[in-house]
Enzyme design. Structure first.
Site, PDB file in Angstrom:
ATOM      1  N   HIS A  12     -14.494 -68.202  55.250  1.00  0.00           N
ATOM      2  CA  HIS A  12     -14.479 -69.047  54.042  1.00  0.00           C
ATOM      3  C   HIS A  12     -15.862 -69.009  53.412  1.00  0.00           C
ATOM      4  O   HIS A  12     -16.707 -69.871  53.684  1.00  0.00           O
ATOM      5  CB  HIS A  12     -14.071 -70.472  54.430  1.00  0.00           C
ATOM      6  CG  HIS A  12     -13.964 -71.421  53.279  1.00  0.00           C
ATOM      7  ND1 HIS A  12     -13.315 -72.634  53.369  1.00  0.00           N
ATOM      8  CD2 HIS A  12     -14.437 -71.357  52.003  1.00  0.00           C
ATOM      9  CE1 HIS A  12     -13.399 -73.262  52.209  1.00  0.00           C
ATOM     10  NE2 HIS A  12     -14.083 -72.511  51.364  1.00  0.00           N
ATOM     11  N   HIS A  14     -17.509 -67.944  49.461  1.00  0.00           N
ATOM     12  CA  HIS A  14     -17.320 -67.456  48.087  1.00  0.00           C
ATOM     13  C   HIS A  14     -18.518 -66.578  47.765  1.00  0.00           C
ATOM     14  O   HIS A  14     -19.656 -67.071  47.801  1.00  0.00           O
ATOM     15  CB  HIS A  14     -17.257 -68.626  47.104  1.00  0.00           C
ATOM     16  CG  HIS A  14     -16.169 -69.608  47.437  1.00  0.00           C
ATOM     17  ND1 HIS A  14     -14.960 -69.632  46.791  1.00  0.00           N
ATOM     18  CD2 HIS A  14     -16.106 -70.602  48.370  1.00  0.00           C
ATOM     19  CE1 HIS A  14     -14.203 -70.594  47.302  1.00  0.00           C
ATOM     20  NE2 HIS A  14     -14.877 -71.195  48.266  1.00  0.00           N
ATOM     21  N   HIS A 192      -7.403 -73.328  49.416  1.00  0.00           N
ATOM     22  CA  HIS A 192      -8.148 -74.563  49.617  1.00  0.00           C
ATOM     23  C   HIS A 192      -7.148 -75.717  49.510  1.00  0.00           C
ATOM     24  O   HIS A 192      -6.384 -75.784  48.537  1.00  0.00           O
ATOM     25  CB  HIS A 192      -9.205 -74.759  48.535  1.00  0.00           C
ATOM     26  CG  HIS A 192     -10.420 -73.886  48.672  1.00  0.00           C
ATOM     27  ND1 HIS A 192     -10.352 -72.527  48.796  1.00  0.00           N
ATOM     28  CD2 HIS A 192     -11.739 -74.196  48.709  1.00  0.00           C
ATOM     29  CE1 HIS A 192     -11.584 -72.043  48.901  1.00  0.00           C
ATOM     30  NE2 HIS A 192     -12.441 -73.026  48.838  1.00  0.00           N
ATOM     31  N   GLU A 195      -9.496 -80.704  50.800  1.00  0.00           N
ATOM     32  CA  GLU A 195     -10.961 -80.836  50.680  1.00  0.00           C
ATOM     33  C   GLU A 195     -11.212 -82.177  49.987  1.00  0.00           C
ATOM     34  O   GLU A 195     -11.730 -83.113  50.585  1.00  0.00           O
ATOM     35  CB  GLU A 195     -11.541 -79.678  49.862  1.00  0.00           C
ATOM     36  CG  GLU A 195     -13.056 -79.750  49.681  1.00  0.00           C
ATOM     37  CD  GLU A 195     -13.611 -78.642  48.764  1.00  0.00           C
ATOM     38  OE1 GLU A 195     -12.822 -78.034  48.002  1.00  0.00           O
ATOM     39  OE2 GLU A 195     -14.847 -78.415  48.801  1.00  0.00           O
ATOM     40  N   ASP A 273     -18.958 -71.607  53.072  1.00  0.00           N
ATOM     41  CA  ASP A 273     -18.423 -71.938  51.741  1.00  0.00           C
ATOM     42  C   ASP A 273     -19.315 -71.354  50.627  1.00  0.00           C
ATOM     43  O   ASP A 273     -19.023 -70.270  50.122  1.00  0.00           O
ATOM     44  CB  ASP A 273     -18.275 -73.453  51.600  1.00  0.00           C
ATOM     45  CG  ASP A 273     -17.230 -73.868  50.564  1.00  0.00           C
ATOM     46  OD1 ASP A 273     -16.585 -72.985  49.972  1.00  0.00           O
ATOM     47  OD2 ASP A 273     -17.059 -75.091  50.358  1.00  0.00           O
ATOM     48  N   ASP A 274     -20.377 -72.070  50.250  1.00  0.00           N
ATOM     49  CA  ASP A 274     -21.286 -71.617  49.184  1.00  0.00           C
ATOM     50  C   ASP A 274     -22.721 -71.812  49.678  1.00  0.00           C
ATOM     51  O   ASP A 274     -23.409 -72.758  49.259  1.00  0.00           O
ATOM     52  CB  ASP A 274     -21.038 -72.435  47.911  1.00  0.00           C
ATOM     53  CG  ASP A 274     -19.605 -72.314  47.437  1.00  0.00           C
ATOM     54  OD1 ASP A 274     -19.247 -71.290  46.849  1.00  0.00           O
ATOM     55  OD2 ASP A 274     -18.823 -73.254  47.707  1.00  0.00           O
TER      56      ASP A 274
HETATM   57  N1  ADE Z   1     -15.248 -72.615  44.645  1.00  0.00           N
HETATM   58  C1  ADE Z   1     -16.388 -72.395  45.299  1.00  0.00           C
HETATM   59  N2  ADE Z   1     -16.558 -73.290  46.279  1.00  0.00           N
HETATM   60  C2  ADE Z   1     -15.486 -74.111  46.256  1.00  0.00           C
HETATM   61  C3  ADE Z   1     -15.073 -75.224  47.027  1.00  0.00           C
HETATM   62  N3  ADE Z   1     -15.800 -75.719  48.033  1.00  0.00           N
HETATM   63  N4  ADE Z   1     -13.918 -75.826  46.703  1.00  0.00           N
HETATM   64  C4  ADE Z   1     -13.177 -75.366  45.701  1.00  0.00           C
HETATM   65  N5  ADE Z   1     -13.527 -74.307  44.954  1.00  0.00           N
HETATM   66  C5  ADE Z   1     -14.664 -73.680  45.234  1.00  0.00           C
HETATM   67 ZN    ZN Z   2     -14.475 -72.893  49.365  1.00  0.00          ZN
END
Ligand code: ADE
Ligand code: ZN
Length: 339
Positions: A12, A14, A192, A195, A273-274
């Site tokens: 997971h 991006h 997703h 969350e 994630d990011d």
């Molecule tokens: N796009 C990038 N990160 C995300 C996240 N945590 N939740 C939803 N969309 C995303």
């Molecule tokens: Zn994500």
């Protein structure tokens, strides 16, 4: 002495969320794109989020710097290099083609750069990686279907589809056609869910989209029947603790449901994630959990093993990675026993 990192699969992440402010500035200069500042530290200071949307607003705005195949290549290589140092042996990487299309960047540019980075990283770093094409929920179901149809000429360059962006108000039920088409094309499916959205979003992702993994899924713990379903079917959850803290899906790391999820027998995996926005890569996420919850070596090994169990890899390859986890565990146990 530096201890080697746990071998893991990152399931997971991006790719757009790995755009570090140093590269952001370099690409802005290369492509003559305006930024609020050209000081990477000042830009990073702006990353104070109150929820998912407050993050997405900055994340999408920054992507205006990605213009050429070389930009996507550099982004992919930078992530894979850092991920390899974090112990990642396998990465299943999300990307958001609709954002780039809206910026006037065609799919062949996006695929061209990202795919070349994956090929080169396999050769130079020995890391295995594939792409998962994500639909942006806020653009709706018809746009998702059209995006998938436009991506059919590149079917050999991605292994699955996902669903991301603003969750609440854009339930999985809007995307049944796109996911049915993805299934018919032989693609893997993830989404997703849970969350910011409640357990109902997780049920829908499972029942209406047929997802094989749930991304985040942390709010599933609110529904004992759903927890039992996830446990029984061993549906993997790709949990991103530092993301959850930064976007306030959980008030603090100490309040994160991860220990409860593990105790319930869920197939939990850890990802970043990011990472450029949330303060850490997968190793940082694992370290933070270990420090916060005092996880022992066996629990860390479970998280690492789960990541390969949940990966979209042939069984023999999974077994080989899981053996590496076992070797890492035995090495740590020898170290701590002084043997
Ligand atoms: N796009 C990038 N990160 C995300 C996240 N945590 N939740 C939803 N969309 C995303
Ligand atoms: Zn994500």
């Amino acid at each position: 002495m530096t201890v080697a990192k746990w071998p893991v699969a990152e399931l997971h992440v991006h790719i757009e969320g790995t755009l570090e402010t140093e590269l952001l500035v370099a690409l802005a200069r290369r492509n003559d794109v305006a930024l609020p500042s050209y000081d990477p530290d000042v830009l990073r200071e702006l990353y104070r989020f109150t929820d998912l949307q407050s993050f997405l607003d900055i994340y999408y705005a920054n992507l205006a710097v990605l213009r050429t195949e070389a930009d996507f290549y550099d982004l992919g290589m930078a992530y894979l290099t850092r991920a390899s140092a974090a112990g990642v042996r396998r990465a299943e990487i999300f990307f958001d083609p609709q954002t780039h299309l809206a910026n006037g960047i065609q799919l062949d540019v996006v695929f061209g750069g990202l795919t070349r980075s994956l090929v080169d990283a396999r050769e130079t770093l020995g890391i295995s990686a594939d792409l998962i094409l994500c639909f942006l929920r806020h653009l709706g179901g018809q746009a998702a279907l059209e995006t998938l149809e436009a991506a059919i000429p590149f079917l050999d360059q991605f292994i699955g589809v996902g669903l991301d962006s603003a969750e609440v108000g854009f339930p999985p039920s809007l995307f049944t056609e796109a996911f049915a088409k993805a299934e018919a094309l032989g693609l893997h499916r993830v989404a997703h869910a849970g969350e910011e959205g409640g357990p109902d979003y997780v049920y829908e992702a499972l029942d209406l989209l047929g997802v094989e993994r749930v991304d985040h899924g942390i709010r599933a713990v609110e529904d004992p029947r759903l927890v039992e379903l996830l446990r029984e079917r061993q549906i993997p959850l790709t949990v991103c603790p530092l993301s959850n803290v930064c976007l306030r899906a959980t008030p603090t790391l100490g309040a994160h449901p991860l220990p409860a999820m593990l105790a319930a027998g869920l197939l939990v995996t850890i990802s970043s994630d990011d990472p450029a926005y949330f303060g850490g890569y997968v190793d940082d996420n694992l370290d933070a959990l270990q420090n916060e919850f005092g996880l022992d070596h066996a629990q860390m090994a479970t998280l690492a093993r789960n990541s390969f169990r949940a990966a979209f890899l042939p069984e023999a390859e999974k077994r080989r990675h899981i053996e590496a986890v076992q070797e890492h565990l035995e090495g740590l146990l020898r170290l701590t026993s002084g043997a």
